[in-house]
Design a protein around this motif. Sequence first.
Motif, mmCIF file in Angstrom:
data_model
loop_
_atom_site.group_PDB
_atom_site.id
_atom_site.type_symbol
_atom_site.label_atom_id
_atom_site.label_comp_id
_atom_site.label_asym_id
_atom_site.label_seq_id
_atom_site.Cartn_x
_atom_site.Cartn_y
_atom_site.Cartn_z
ATOM 1 N N GLY A 64 4.518 5.761 -5.079
ATOM 2 C CA GLY A 64 4.732 5.713 -6.526
ATOM 3 C C GLY A 64 3.829 6.676 -7.265
ATOM 4 O O GLY A 64 4.242 7.327 -8.228
ATOM 5 N N LYS A 65 2.579 6.790 -6.834
ATOM 6 C CA LYS A 65 1.666 7.746 -7.465
ATOM 7 C C LYS A 65 2.109 9.189 -7.233
ATOM 8 O O LYS A 65 1.870 10.063 -8.074
ATOM 9 N N GLU A 66 2.746 9.458 -6.098
ATOM 10 C CA GLU A 66 3.227 10.805 -5.805
ATOM 11 C C GLU A 66 4.524 11.143 -6.540
ATOM 12 O O GLU A 66 4.957 12.291 -6.522
ATOM 13 N N GLY A 67 5.165 10.172 -7.180
ATOM 14 C CA GLY A 67 6.374 10.438 -7.960
ATOM 15 C C GLY A 67 7.663 10.328 -7.191
ATOM 16 O O GLY A 67 8.712 10.759 -7.688
ATOM 17 N N ASP A 85 10.291 8.349 -9.163
ATOM 18 C CA ASP A 85 10.556 8.798 -10.536
ATOM 19 C C ASP A 85 12.063 8.913 -10.771
ATOM 20 O O ASP A 85 12.773 9.590 -10.012
ATOM 21 N N GLN A 119 0.821 -1.208 0.000
ATOM 22 C CA GLN A 119 0.000 0.000 0.000
ATOM 23 C C GLN A 119 0.860 1.266 0.000
ATOM 24 O O GLN A 119 0.607 2.215 -0.741
ATOM 25 N N LYS A 154 3.997 1.514 -1.005
ATOM 26 C CA LYS A 154 4.714 1.582 -2.275
ATOM 27 C C LYS A 154 3.821 2.156 -3.376
ATOM 28 O O LYS A 154 4.244 3.000 -4.176
ATOM 29 N N GLU A 155 2.580 1.722 -3.418
ATOM 30 C CA GLU A 155 1.650 2.248 -4.425
ATOM 31 C C GLU A 155 1.377 3.737 -4.201
ATOM 32 O O GLU A 155 1.335 4.529 -5.141
ATOM 33 N N LYS A 156 1.216 4.142 -2.959
ATOM 34 C CA LYS A 156 0.947 5.552 -2.643
ATOM 35 C C LYS A 156 2.116 6.452 -3.036
ATOM 36 O O LYS A 156 1.934 7.483 -3.716
ATOM 37 N N GLU A 214 7.025 5.579 6.023
ATOM 38 C CA GLU A 214 6.846 6.734 5.134
ATOM 39 C C GLU A 214 7.740 7.899 5.527
ATOM 40 O O GLU A 214 8.242 8.631 4.670
#
Length: 545
Positions: A160-163, A166, A154, A156-158, A260
């Motif tokens: 990753g969406k925030e960049g 990147d 969860q 990692k997905e969060k 986090e």
Amino acid sequence: MGQSPRNKRRAFQPPASKDVTAEFVSGAEGASAPLGRASGPGGAAPISVSALVARVKEALLDQMPQRLVVIGQVSNFKRQSSGHLYFSLKDASASINAVMFAGDAAYVRFDLADGMEVVAQGRVDVWEPQGRLQLYVNRLWPNGMGDLEVAFRQLKEKLGKEGLFDPAHKKVPARFPRAIGVITSPTGAAVRDIARTLRRRWPCVAVYLLAAKVQGQGAAEEIAQAIALLDGQAGRLGIDTLILARGGGSLEDLWAFNEEVVARAIYAARTPIICGVGHETDFTIADFVADVRAATPTAAAELATPDGAEFRRHIAQLAGRLNRRLRDLLSSGRQGLLSVTRSVVFRDPGAALRSRQQQLDELSGRLRHGLVELARQGEGRLAQAKAALQERHPRRLIDQASARLGQRRRDLAWALGHRAKLAGDALARRIQGMIRVHPRNRLALSAQHLASLARQLESLSYRSVLQRGFTVTRTEGIILRSARQVPPGAWLETEFAEGKVRSTAAGSSRRKAAPEQTPSLFDDSGAAQVGKPVPPRQQEEPHGQ
């Protein structure tokens, strides 16, 4: 009683096939006797709602085990500001309300959501204010996988969406670092491996160790603070790279690097960070956020520094190539110097100078000859241009135009006279014919013919010119055309349109005679030109009749 109800609950283990309904009913009947109230239908005494709920709760406490494990799907999930979790667990046939208080909910590593299938451990009890059966959960984990794994996915997905993962945000560590900051436990094997590797590969680098907890309660916050501290002092200490390291362990042991707060501290750092946590098969959130991921702490130290031995070998190779190049240059220089000493120029340096002087003399002669030839050609072109200019001189052009104009005037006068003569001849012939046809008109015709001749004579006479203001000068009856024809003291007779004047010539001025031009009867350039004889064809009078 002998035992408290709580001790009785812990000691009692009901058999799997026991029916507790009969005991519950008999207990209810026995408890109704002291109430002293009237019996209801069938002999049962009535009881209050509170008593009923209390007996149901007591029966559950006595008959149900204190530790139940239930599998179900989460629905109606709510998280209160106090930290308590309220939800329902259901399957295809039934549903039960569940509550998890904040003290137990703090240990849940993943985010609970509707539709998630979970395994709940707790006890069943009745909430008396509403008489509602509830499952009080003290431990919760996803069905089929651990709660830490779910929390890892969860987060990692969060992030990753925030960049935060990147590659565009990744920084490249310095190739030759001046100083390296290390964040790890000061007593673990990781710090010893890192120190040994740095001394072996790049002994000139300065190392700053900032001790931090890498496992247990508060480890994540301490790691994040250490990252922020070293990153803030990197400019003053000359730190070019940070190493975040820990030895291997289980997922629970490495969990501080999956928090986090650590991930955001790594992302906010301006200094490149190399993360070497666990073994090669271990992956943490910190590995994904860091600028470079290393499989082990030793690998992190190797990635942070160049190989000193390899660097020295490379320098030795370059030094060898440089020495060989210098030897080749020296050898080539010696060969060139020997060739120069054997050359004719070295033996007789003046020969080349004499040859150059001879070439200079030859070129000087060719230059002088060329300049003379250019001057001669220029003079020739100048003479041609001067002749062409003289041909186009305005005075010469005026003279030529005047000559052509005079000739055209003479031709025009002759043509007009000739045409007038022809017209007079034709008219005379016609008049004669008319006279022969009409004798009585002969006199009138003769008068008209005479008038016509008089007009022609008048137009051709020089007196018409005198009427325009010109004069005619004679001496001894000869018309004068030039001042050179007049001797000093000669008598001159000047004729005007009306009258004549006699005078004596006192002298004359001699000027260069202009080109002789023949004026026409229509030229008003001067009085002396009026009396110039008309060409023979113009002097003929139309005497045809």
